[in-house]
Design a protein around this motif. Structure first.
Motif, PDB file in Angstrom:
ATOM      1  N   ALA A  90      36.795  -9.247  24.027  1.00 33.55           N
ATOM      2  CA  ALA A  90      38.134  -9.852  24.476  1.00 33.55           C
ATOM      3  C   ALA A  90      38.925 -10.227  23.606  1.00 33.55           C
ATOM      4  CB  ALA A  90      37.905 -11.091  25.691  1.00 33.55           C
ATOM      5  N   ALA A  91      39.776  -9.902  23.236  1.00 29.07           N
ATOM      6  CA  ALA A  91      40.745 -10.288  22.154  1.00 29.07           C
ATOM      7  C   ALA A  91      42.380  -9.659  22.181  1.00 29.07           C
ATOM      8  CB  ALA A  91      40.079  -9.641  20.864  1.00 29.07           C
ATOM      9  N   MET A  92      43.349 -10.164  21.234  1.00 33.11           N
ATOM     10  CA  MET A  92      44.391  -9.312  21.282  1.00 33.11           C
ATOM     11  C   MET A  92      44.092  -8.162  20.579  1.00 33.11           C
ATOM     12  SD  MET A  92      47.514  -9.628  22.337  1.00 33.11           S
ATOM     13  CE  MET A  92      48.217 -11.113  22.565  1.00 33.11           C
ATOM     14  N   TYR A  93      44.588  -6.966  20.829  1.00 30.79           N
ATOM     15  CA  TYR A  93      44.557  -5.858  19.856  1.00 30.79           C
ATOM     16  C   TYR A  93      45.639  -5.196  19.493  1.00 30.79           C
ATOM     17  CZ  TYR A  93      39.524  -5.141  21.412  1.00 30.79           C
ATOM     18  OH  TYR A  93      38.020  -5.596  21.866  1.00 30.79           O
ATOM     19  N   TYR A  94      45.420  -4.815  18.143  1.00 35.71           N
ATOM     20  CA  TYR A  94      46.906  -4.415  17.513  1.00 35.71           C
ATOM     21  C   TYR A  94      46.448  -3.152  16.795  1.00 35.71           C
ATOM     22  CZ  TYR A  94      47.797  -9.241  17.399  1.00 35.71           C
ATOM     23  OH  TYR A  94      48.070 -10.875  17.840  1.00 35.71           O
ATOM     24  N   CYS A  95      47.570  -2.269  16.670  1.00 36.57           N
ATOM     25  CA  CYS A  95      47.427  -1.293  15.934  1.00 36.57           C
ATOM     26  C   CYS A  95      48.258  -1.250  14.665  1.00 36.57           C
ATOM     27  CB  CYS A  95      47.863   0.240  16.726  1.00 36.57           C
ATOM     28  SG  CYS A  95      49.498   0.234  17.144  1.00 36.57           S
ATOM     29  N   ALA A  96      47.925  -0.470  13.727  1.00 36.33           N
ATOM     30  CA  ALA A  96      48.640  -0.730  12.233  1.00 36.33           C
ATOM     31  C   ALA A  96      48.516   0.619  11.713  1.00 36.33           C
ATOM     32  CB  ALA A  96      47.673  -1.608  11.368  1.00 36.33           C
ATOM     33  N   ALA A  97      49.385   0.954  10.823  1.00 36.19           N
ATOM     34  CA  ALA A  97      49.665   2.195  10.426  1.00 36.19           C
ATOM     35  C   ALA A  97      49.861   2.188   8.355  1.00 36.19           C
ATOM     36  CB  ALA A  97      50.887   2.908  10.693  1.00 36.19           C
ATOM     37  N   GLY A  98      49.314   2.998   7.934  1.00 34.14           N
ATOM     38  CA  GLY A  98      49.346   3.108   6.568  1.00 34.14           C
ATOM     39  C   GLY A  98      49.789   4.262   5.988  1.00 34.14           C
ATOM     40  N   ALA A  99      50.570   4.372   4.886  1.00 29.01           N
ATOM     41  CA  ALA A  99      51.107   5.661   4.362  1.00 29.01           C
ATOM     42  C   ALA A  99      50.040   6.283   3.532  1.00 29.01           C
ATOM     43  CB  ALA A  99      52.532   5.333   3.938  1.00 29.01           C
TER      44      ALA A  99
END
Length: 125
Positions: A90-99
């Protein structure tokens, strides 16, 4: 305008499943490695999975075998299939991107420069 929008979070019982999506726009998704992070209340944010532009994936031990990360370059979307969920997921889930061609499984990596707003996952025992 760069956008990453997570969806698919919700409330499930332990043992259940969810599929998170991260819809992106404003940048060349296929040329970005991606990661999923989570942050539980009172805890530090942690990376849980990463995927390179060639589709190579890596996971932290606590989700290995239960979570599956994938990407649809044609649809500019990242997915996280989560099975056998546990209360500790259980948590807040985040996506992230890197070039970058590859993204490390490192929470503090400077390679992740684009972030979404998060989607909440609740797991009841």
């Amino acid at each position: 305008q760069v956008r990453l929008m997570e969806s698919g979070g919700g409330s499930v019982q332990a043992g259940g499943s969810l599929r998170l999506s991260c819809a992106t726009s404003g940048f060349t998704f296929a040329l970005h490695c991606m990661g999923w992070f989570r942050q539980a209340p009172g805890k530090e944010r942690e990376i849980i999975a990463a995927i390179d532009i060639d589709g190579t994936t890596r996971y932290i031990d606590s989700v290995k075998g239960r979570f599956t990360l994938s990407r649809n370059n044609a649809g500019n979307t990242l997915y996280l299939e989560m099975n056998t969920l546990k209360p500790e997921d259980a948590a807040m889930y985040y996506c992230a991107a890197g070039a970058w061609r590859t993204c490390p499984l490192e929470t503090d990596s400077a390679r992740y420069t684009k972030w979404g707003q998060g989607t909440q996952v609740t797991v009841s025992s």
